[in-house]
Design a protein around this motif. Structure first.
Motif, mmCIF file in Angstrom:
data_model
loop_
_atom_site.group_PDB
_atom_site.id
_atom_site.type_symbol
_atom_site.label_atom_id
_atom_site.label_comp_id
_atom_site.label_asym_id
_atom_site.label_seq_id
_atom_site.Cartn_x
_atom_site.Cartn_y
_atom_site.Cartn_z
ATOM 1 N N ILE A 8 -0.142 6.670 4.925
ATOM 2 C CA ILE A 8 -0.306 6.078 3.594
ATOM 3 C C ILE A 8 0.536 6.824 2.569
ATOM 4 O O ILE A 8 1.145 6.218 1.683
ATOM 5 N N SER A 9 0.583 8.136 2.691
ATOM 6 C CA SER A 9 1.372 8.901 1.721
ATOM 7 C C SER A 9 2.864 8.604 1.848
ATOM 8 O O SER A 9 3.595 8.668 0.869
ATOM 9 N N PHE A 13 1.469 2.160 -1.413
ATOM 10 C CA PHE A 13 0.525 1.162 -1.884
ATOM 11 C C PHE A 13 0.381 -0.068 -0.985
ATOM 12 O O PHE A 13 -0.743 -0.514 -0.756
ATOM 13 N N VAL A 16 -2.221 0.416 1.830
ATOM 14 C CA VAL A 16 -3.603 0.487 1.345
ATOM 15 C C VAL A 16 -4.115 -0.914 1.029
ATOM 16 O O VAL A 16 -5.227 -1.285 1.420
ATOM 17 N N TYR A 20 -7.169 -2.926 3.057
ATOM 18 C CA TYR A 20 -8.314 -3.414 2.282
ATOM 19 C C TYR A 20 -8.506 -4.921 2.475
ATOM 20 O O TYR A 20 -9.621 -5.395 2.714
#
Length: 47
Positions: A8-9, A13, A16, A20
């Motif tokens: 994710i880093s 975005f 993520v 979700y």
């Protein structure tokens, strides 16, 4: 979950948001499947 943090880093975005949305869609699909499975029983009750 610890494996996802570096990914994710790096990617950011969009990952993520995608995770979700996949989680939310999965719960809604489970509700749809349950409704479809209950449909024959409800149809029998009406007749």
């Amino acid at each position: 979950m610890d494996q996802f943090v570096p990914i994710i880093s790096q990617v950011g975005f969009p990952i993520v948001v995608s995770l979700y949305l996949l989680y939310r869609i999965e719960t809604k699909l489970d509700m749809v499947v349950q409704s479809i499975q209950n449909l024959p029983e409800r149809m029998r009750e009406r007749t």
